[in-house]
Design a protein around this motif. Sequence first.
Motif, mmCIF file in Angstrom:
data_model
loop_
_atom_site.group_PDB
_atom_site.id
_atom_site.type_symbol
_atom_site.label_atom_id
_atom_site.label_comp_id
_atom_site.label_asym_id
_atom_site.label_seq_id
_atom_site.Cartn_x
_atom_site.Cartn_y
_atom_site.Cartn_z
ATOM 1 N N TRP A 1 -4.091 3.258 -0.018
ATOM 2 C CA TRP A 1 -4.368 3.648 -1.584
ATOM 3 C C TRP A 1 -3.868 5.152 -1.935
ATOM 4 O O TRP A 1 -5.510 5.456 -1.771
ATOM 5 N N PRO B 1 0.988 -1.610 0.103
ATOM 6 C CA PRO B 1 0.025 0.109 0.103
ATOM 7 C C PRO B 1 0.792 1.637 0.023
ATOM 8 O O PRO B 1 1.862 1.283 0.529
ATOM 9 N N ASP B 2 0.604 2.274 -0.580
ATOM 10 C CA ASP B 2 1.038 3.513 -0.344
ATOM 11 C C ASP B 2 0.872 4.461 0.974
ATOM 12 O O ASP B 2 2.224 4.859 1.515
ATOM 13 N N HIS C 1 -10.361 0.860 -4.651
ATOM 14 C CA HIS C 1 -9.218 -0.224 -5.022
ATOM 15 C C HIS C 1 -9.337 -1.446 -4.780
ATOM 16 O O HIS C 1 -9.771 -1.637 -3.522
#
Length: 138
Positions: A98, A75-76, A119
């Motif tokens: 994300w 994930p971000d 997402h």
Amino acid sequence: MNTHCPLCHEDGGEVVWRNHLARVVLAHEPDYPGFCRVILAKHQAEMTDLPLAEREALMAIVWAVEAAVRQTLNPDKINLASLGNMVPHVHWHVIPRWQDDLHFPAPIWATKPADRTRHQPAAADLAALRQALEQLAP
């Protein structure tokens, strides 16, 4: 055990790992794949209600879950939350985020923007997360 506490009587998600102190569940929040909860086995409302050794052991589980989510889903960002306003039983939310998820950069509990789609990580990545969680060794 608290007779009115849902986390004392229900798993709080799909249990993928447990020990004497806590369980790790997949929350199965459709808009947030990979969302996990780490739920204390006994009923306590606050982290500071726990002896230091239990606090440290519980956080080691939270960090192990975070690491598994990061390694498998990439994930971000990871959000960690321990709110307990609705359910005053010690539990931690481990939420992969994300940039293209429904609420980013706002918290997942914020009002959903109308123009966003959810997402969805690859099925293989979600399977890898499940396998990693089942083998936790915090």
